[in-house]
Design a protein around this motif. Structure first.
Motif, PDB file in Angstrom:
ATOM      1  N   GLN A  29      66.352 -56.621  70.237  1.00 47.37           N
ATOM      2  CA  GLN A  29      65.465 -55.424  70.433  1.00 47.37           C
ATOM      3  C   GLN A  29      64.089 -55.746  70.958  1.00 47.37           C
ATOM      4  N   VAL A  30      63.813 -57.305  70.704  1.00 42.89           N
ATOM      5  CA  VAL A  30      62.411 -57.508  71.096  1.00 42.89           C
ATOM      6  C   VAL A  30      62.517 -58.479  72.079  1.00 42.89           C
ATOM      7  N   ARG A  70      58.435 -66.343  77.126  1.00 43.81           N
ATOM      8  CA  ARG A  70      58.101 -64.940  76.715  1.00 43.81           C
ATOM      9  C   ARG A  70      56.503 -64.854  76.100  1.00 43.81           C
ATOM     10  N   SER A  71      56.007 -63.504  76.338  1.00 42.04           N
ATOM     11  CA  SER A  71      54.502 -63.642  75.906  1.00 42.04           C
ATOM     12  C   SER A  71      54.224 -63.674  74.607  1.00 42.04           C
ATOM     13  N   VAL A  72      52.985 -63.783  74.336  1.00 43.02           N
ATOM     14  CA  VAL A  72      52.504 -64.133  72.907  1.00 43.02           C
ATOM     15  C   VAL A  72      52.835 -62.713  72.202  1.00 43.02           C
ATOM     16  N   GLU A  73      52.649 -61.606  72.937  1.00 46.65           N
ATOM     17  CA  GLU A  73      52.903 -60.377  72.315  1.00 46.65           C
ATOM     18  C   GLU A  73      54.280 -60.122  71.879  1.00 46.65           C
ATOM     19  N   LEU A  78      58.165 -60.217  67.127  1.00 39.97           N
ATOM     20  CA  LEU A  78      59.288 -60.929  66.643  1.00 39.97           C
ATOM     21  C   LEU A  78      58.942 -61.160  65.133  1.00 39.97           C
ATOM     22  N   SER A  79      57.904 -62.102  65.245  1.00 40.93           N
ATOM     23  CA  SER A  79      57.282 -62.613  63.767  1.00 40.93           C
ATOM     24  C   SER A  79      57.219 -61.453  62.757  1.00 40.93           C
ATOM     25  N   GLU A  99      58.037 -68.585  61.920  1.00 39.89           N
ATOM     26  CA  GLU A  99      57.410 -68.906  63.351  1.00 39.89           C
ATOM     27  C   GLU A  99      58.440 -68.820  64.447  1.00 39.89           C
ATOM     28  N   VAL A 100      57.789 -68.322  65.616  1.00 40.64           N
ATOM     29  CA  VAL A 100      58.887 -68.206  66.659  1.00 40.64           C
ATOM     30  C   VAL A 100      58.414 -69.473  67.833  1.00 40.64           C
TER      31      VAL A 100
END
Length: 116
Positions: A29-30, A70-73, A78-79, A99-100
């Protein structure tokens, strides 16, 4: 990919299989991936320690490894969503860490081995 590592305090009353299955549904989903690509290892600790040892607080550490780019956002979302999911599954006092991390596309190798 993604790879999910779940470390937790020994004897924690925690439906880790149910949690992992929901994480597998949540990640696509993310992040642009499929449920079928999610792989989780659960590692109950032999023991744990918080601070000076006086606390009986449980510990749950979740690391989600995804391919870089992937972006920081996206990683932050996700985190946050996995942390909220942990709140629903862990019903005792606990310290959570989610943590991702990114896997380097140039050096990451994944092999589906047939066992032959």
């Amino acid at each position: 990919m993604p790879q999910i590592l779940i470390d937790h305090s020994p004897d924690l009353d925690f439906d880790v299989t149910g949690f992992a299955k929901e994480v597998h549904q949540l990640i696509p989903q993310v992040v642009n991936t499929r449920v079928e690509d999610c792989k989780t290892l659960v590692r109950p600790a032999a023991q744990h320690l918080v601070g000076d040892g006086a606390s009986t607080e449980a510990v749950v550490l979740v690391e989600i490894k995804i391919l870089a780019g992937r972006s920081v956002e996206v990683r932050s979302t996700l985190s946050a969503r996995v942390t909220e999911l942990l709140r629903a599954y862990v019903r005792v006092a606990a310290a959570f860490c989610v943590e991702v991390t990114e896997l380097d596309r140039e050096t990451y190798v994944f092999v589906q081995h047939s066992g032959q």
